[in-house]
Design a protein around this motif. Structure first.
Motif, PDB file in Angstrom:
ATOM      1  N   SER A 120       8.861  -0.859   4.911  1.00 15.76           N
ATOM      2  CA  SER A 120       9.606  -0.136   5.939  1.00 15.76           C
ATOM      3  C   SER A 120       8.992   1.230   6.245  1.00 15.76           C
ATOM      4  O   SER A 120       9.371   1.882   7.204  1.00 15.76           O
ATOM      5  N   GLN A 121       8.047   1.670   5.422  1.00 19.42           N
ATOM      6  CA  GLN A 121       7.417   2.966   5.618  1.00 19.42           C
ATOM      7  C   GLN A 121       6.022   2.797   6.222  1.00 19.42           C
ATOM      8  O   GLN A 121       5.338   1.815   5.954  1.00 19.42           O
ATOM      9  N   ARG A 122       5.634   3.762   6.990  1.00 21.51           N
ATOM     10  CA  ARG A 122       4.309   3.726   7.596  1.00 21.51           C
ATOM     11  C   ARG A 122       3.317   4.429   6.679  1.00 21.51           C
ATOM     12  O   ARG A 122       3.414   5.638   6.466  1.00 21.51           O
ATOM     13  N   THR A 123       2.394   3.677   6.147  1.00 21.10           N
ATOM     14  CA  THR A 123       1.386   4.241   5.255  1.00 21.10           C
ATOM     15  C   THR A 123       0.002   4.236   5.892  1.00 21.10           C
ATOM     16  O   THR A 123      -0.884   4.956   5.437  1.00 21.10           O
ATOM     17  N   TRP A 124      -0.186   3.431   6.946  1.00 24.30           N
ATOM     18  CA  TRP A 124      -1.499   3.345   7.591  1.00 24.30           C
ATOM     19  C   TRP A 124      -1.683   4.521   8.540  1.00 24.30           C
ATOM     20  O   TRP A 124      -0.780   4.918   9.253  1.00 24.30           O
ATOM     21  N   VAL A 125      -2.870   5.093   8.509  1.00 26.37           N
ATOM     22  CA  VAL A 125      -3.193   6.204   9.410  1.00 26.37           C
ATOM     23  C   VAL A 125      -4.472   5.845  10.151  1.00 26.37           C
ATOM     24  O   VAL A 125      -5.496   5.548   9.532  1.00 26.37           O
ATOM     25  N   GLY A 126      -4.422   5.862  11.454  1.00 25.83           N
ATOM     26  CA  GLY A 126      -5.578   5.487  12.256  1.00 25.83           C
ATOM     27  C   GLY A 126      -6.485   6.654  12.574  1.00 25.83           C
ATOM     28  O   GLY A 126      -6.324   7.753  12.014  1.00 25.83           O
ATOM     29  N   PRO A 127      -7.434   6.464  13.465  1.00 20.01           N
ATOM     30  CA  PRO A 127      -8.378   7.514  13.834  1.00 20.01           C
ATOM     31  C   PRO A 127      -7.672   8.740  14.408  1.00 20.01           C
ATOM     32  O   PRO A 127      -6.698   8.615  15.146  1.00 20.01           O
ATOM     33  N   ASP A 128      -8.188   9.934  14.064  1.00 19.47           N
ATOM     34  CA  ASP A 128      -7.604  11.159  14.602  1.00 19.47           C
ATOM     35  C   ASP A 128      -8.047  11.367  16.046  1.00 19.47           C
ATOM     36  O   ASP A 128      -8.785  10.556  16.613  1.00 19.47           O
ATOM     37  N   ALA A 129      -7.608  12.475  16.647  1.00 22.11           N
ATOM     38  CA  ALA A 129      -7.859  12.708  18.076  1.00 22.11           C
ATOM     39  C   ALA A 129      -9.353  12.749  18.396  1.00 22.11           C
ATOM     40  O   ALA A 129      -9.795  12.177  19.396  1.00 22.11           O
ATOM     41  N   LYS A 130     -10.132  13.407  17.564  1.00 19.54           N
ATOM     42  CA  LYS A 130     -11.573  13.488  17.831  1.00 19.54           C
ATOM     43  C   LYS A 130     -12.218  12.106  17.754  1.00 19.54           C
ATOM     44  O   LYS A 130     -13.089  11.773  18.557  1.00 19.54           O
ATOM     45  N   ALA A 131     -11.782  11.309  16.795  1.00 19.15           N
ATOM     46  CA  ALA A 131     -12.330   9.957  16.666  1.00 19.15           C
ATOM     47  C   ALA A 131     -11.919   9.092  17.848  1.00 19.15           C
ATOM     48  O   ALA A 131     -12.719   8.294  18.358  1.00 19.15           O
ATOM     49  N   ARG A 132     -10.681   9.249  18.319  1.00 21.81           N
ATOM     50  CA  ARG A 132     -10.240   8.477  19.483  1.00 21.81           C
ATOM     51  C   ARG A 132     -11.030   8.865  20.722  1.00 21.81           C
ATOM     52  O   ARG A 132     -11.367   8.012  21.550  1.00 21.81           O
ATOM     53  N   LEU A 133     -11.328  10.151  20.861  1.00 25.79           N
ATOM     54  CA  LEU A 133     -12.144  10.598  21.988  1.00 25.79           C
ATOM     55  C   LEU A 133     -13.533   9.966  21.920  1.00 25.79           C
ATOM     56  O   LEU A 133     -14.068   9.511  22.942  1.00 25.79           O
ATOM     57  N   ARG A 134     -14.107   9.905  20.724  1.00 21.39           N
ATOM     58  CA  ARG A 134     -15.422   9.282  20.574  1.00 21.39           C
ATOM     59  C   ARG A 134     -15.383   7.808  20.945  1.00 21.39           C
ATOM     60  O   ARG A 134     -16.297   7.279  21.590  1.00 21.39           O
ATOM     61  N   ILE A 135     -14.297   7.136  20.553  1.00 23.59           N
ATOM     62  CA  ILE A 135     -14.140   5.716  20.888  1.00 23.59           C
ATOM     63  C   ILE A 135     -14.110   5.524  22.398  1.00 23.59           C
ATOM     64  O   ILE A 135     -14.809   4.673  22.956  1.00 23.59           O
ATOM     65  N   ARG A 182       0.827  -1.201   0.000  1.00 27.06           N
ATOM     66  CA  ARG A 182       0.000   0.000   0.000  1.00 27.06           C
ATOM     67  C   ARG A 182       0.859   1.248   0.000  1.00 27.06           C
ATOM     68  O   ARG A 182       1.903   1.294   0.647  1.00 27.06           O
ATOM     69  N   PHE A 183       0.382   2.255  -0.708  1.00 29.13           N
ATOM     70  CA  PHE A 183       1.061   3.532  -0.774  1.00 29.13           C
ATOM     71  C   PHE A 183       0.408   4.510   0.205  1.00 29.13           C
ATOM     72  O   PHE A 183      -0.699   4.288   0.685  1.00 29.13           O
ATOM     73  N   ALA A 184       1.115   5.606   0.479  1.00 30.84           N
ATOM     74  CA  ALA A 184       0.626   6.572   1.456  1.00 30.84           C
ATOM     75  C   ALA A 184      -0.707   7.194   1.047  1.00 30.84           C
ATOM     76  O   ALA A 184      -1.477   7.645   1.892  1.00 30.84           O
ATOM     77  N   ASN A 185      -1.001   7.225  -0.264  1.00 30.40           N
ATOM     78  CA  ASN A 185      -2.254   7.818  -0.734  1.00 30.40           C
ATOM     79  C   ASN A 185      -3.430   6.853  -0.659  1.00 30.40           C
ATOM     80  O   ASN A 185      -4.539   7.164  -1.086  1.00 30.40           O
ATOM     81  N   GLY A 186      -3.189   5.646  -0.121  1.00 25.39           N
ATOM     82  CA  GLY A 186      -4.257   4.675   0.036  1.00 25.39           C
ATOM     83  C   GLY A 186      -4.365   3.668  -1.084  1.00 25.39           C
ATOM     84  O   GLY A 186      -5.063   2.661  -0.956  1.00 25.39           O
ATOM     85  N   LEU A 187      -3.708   3.915  -2.197  1.00 26.55           N
ATOM     86  CA  LEU A 187      -3.735   2.975  -3.312  1.00 26.55           C
ATOM     87  C   LEU A 187      -2.865   1.769  -2.993  1.00 26.55           C
ATOM     88  O   LEU A 187      -1.967   1.826  -2.150  1.00 26.55           O
ATOM     89  N   SER A 188      -3.113   0.677  -3.669  1.00 22.99           N
ATOM     90  CA  SER A 188      -2.331  -0.532  -3.448  1.00 22.99           C
ATOM     91  C   SER A 188      -2.057  -1.221  -4.770  1.00 22.99           C
ATOM     92  O   SER A 188      -2.727  -0.959  -5.780  1.00 22.99           O
ATOM     93  N   CYS A 189      -1.058  -2.086  -4.768  1.00 24.82           N
ATOM     94  CA  CYS A 189      -0.750  -2.874  -5.959  1.00 24.82           C
ATOM     95  C   CYS A 189      -0.041  -4.148  -5.534  1.00 24.82           C
ATOM     96  O   CYS A 189       0.388  -4.265  -4.378  1.00 24.82           O
ATOM     97  N   GLU A 190       0.059  -5.089  -6.446  1.00 18.52           N
ATOM     98  CA  GLU A 190       0.757  -6.338  -6.160  1.00 18.52           C
ATOM     99  C   GLU A 190       2.176  -6.266  -6.692  1.00 18.52           C
ATOM    100  O   GLU A 190       2.406  -5.883  -7.840  1.00 18.52           O
ATOM    101  N   LEU A 191       3.120  -6.655  -5.850  1.00 11.18           N
ATOM    102  CA  LEU A 191       4.533  -6.658  -6.221  1.00 11.18           C
ATOM    103  C   LEU A 191       5.166  -7.952  -5.733  1.00 11.18           C
ATOM    104  O   LEU A 191       4.693  -8.553  -4.764  1.00 11.18           O
ATOM    105  N   PRO A 192       6.231  -8.415  -6.399  1.00 19.52           N
ATOM    106  CA  PRO A 192       6.975  -9.554  -5.863  1.00 19.52           C
ATOM    107  C   PRO A 192       7.456  -9.239  -4.447  1.00 19.52           C
ATOM    108  O   PRO A 192       7.975  -8.144  -4.193  1.00 19.52           O
ATOM    109  N   ALA A 193       7.276 -10.159  -3.538  1.00 23.11           N
ATOM    110  CA  ALA A 193       7.592  -9.908  -2.136  1.00 23.11           C
ATOM    111  C   ALA A 193       9.048  -9.526  -1.916  1.00 23.11           C
ATOM    112  O   ALA A 193       9.369  -8.774  -0.998  1.00 23.11           O
ATOM    113  N   SER A 194       9.943 -10.050  -2.754  1.00 22.88           N
ATOM    114  CA  SER A 194      11.370  -9.792  -2.555  1.00 22.88           C
ATOM    115  C   SER A 194      11.865  -8.563  -3.315  1.00 22.88           C
ATOM    116  O   SER A 194      13.049  -8.247  -3.260  1.00 22.88           O
ATOM    117  N   SER A 195      10.988  -7.863  -3.998  1.00 25.29           N
ATOM    118  CA  SER A 195      11.428  -6.717  -4.790  1.00 25.29           C
ATOM    119  C   SER A 195      11.850  -5.570  -3.890  1.00 25.29           C
ATOM    120  O   SER A 195      11.300  -5.394  -2.791  1.00 25.29           O
TER     121      SER A 195
END
Length: 202
Positions: free
Chosen positions: A43-58, A22-35
């Motif tokens: 090695s990069q963080r592309t996932w973004v979880g709930p923001d502060a307001k959403a965490r407060l609601r949770i 997955r890319f930072a913009n949310g798109l994804s593609c299939e690649l050879p695992a060893s590429s």
């Protein structure tokens, strides 16, 4: 010689297992695992979880919290978090650890399926590699939110959980987040040194 090398490389690529990255913009593609690109994206963080307001609601919507990987040892962060939630929240707390029978004066359960109710939030103190199996356990019991503690990261598991309909919070301390919203931290986020966020009545 060049043709041989090209053929060998093509054959290796053809037998290499494909995986979704997955890319930072949310798109994804299939690649050879060893590429190299697949390894770089992992090695990069592309996932973004709930923001502060959403965490407060949770946190505000929850009535019960289960702590998976809870420990009776005071030096463990799960013990400190459990103590804080006991003293500073109104959550019904459940401790999950198959090696223990009691934690912080409450019964410890062997697994999520042994709890007397489905918890609103499942807080996880397990290694990053264990998160996918915990998410499967959460799905099996019907809980809706997985909260993976500070310092634990498995973004593929986070994506997987969200794809299954879960709300996922990851690499955040529920004690810190609860205290931030309920008066147990200074405005800049520094710990007051108090284990409870309840204000003293005057």
């Amino acid at each position: 010689m060049t043709d041989t090398i090209t053929t060998d490389a093509a054959a290796e690529a053809a037998t290499d297992s494909l995986e979704t990255v997955r890319f930072a913009n949310g798109l994804s593609c299939e690649l050879p695992a060893s590429s190299p690109l697949a390894k770089l994206l992992h090695s990069q963080r592309t996932w973004v979880g709930p923001d502060a307001k959403a965490r407060l609601r949770i946190l505000n919507a929850a009535k019960s919290v289960a702590i998976v990987g809870a420990s009776p040892k005071p030096q463990r962060s799960s013990f400190f978090v459990g103590t804080y939630l006991q003293q500073s929240s109104d959550y019904r707390l459940y401790f999950v650890n198959p090696m223990e029978t009691e934690i912080l004066g409450q019964p410890a359960y062997a697994s999520l399926k042994d709890l007397p109710q489905v918890p609103d939030i499942v807080v996880v103190f397990r290694r990053g590699s264990d998160i996918p199996s915990v998410i499967d356990d959460v799905l099996a019991v019907g809980a809706k939110t997985v909260w993976v503690q500070l310092g634990i990261w498995n973004q593929e598991a986070a994506y997987y959980g969200e794809e299954q309909g879960l709300t996922v919070v990851m690499d955040r301390c529920i004690k810190v987040e609860h205290a931030r919203f309920h008066g147990g931290l200074h405005l800049l986020g520094f710990d007051t040194g108090q284990i409870t966020a309840r204000k003293t009545l005057r």
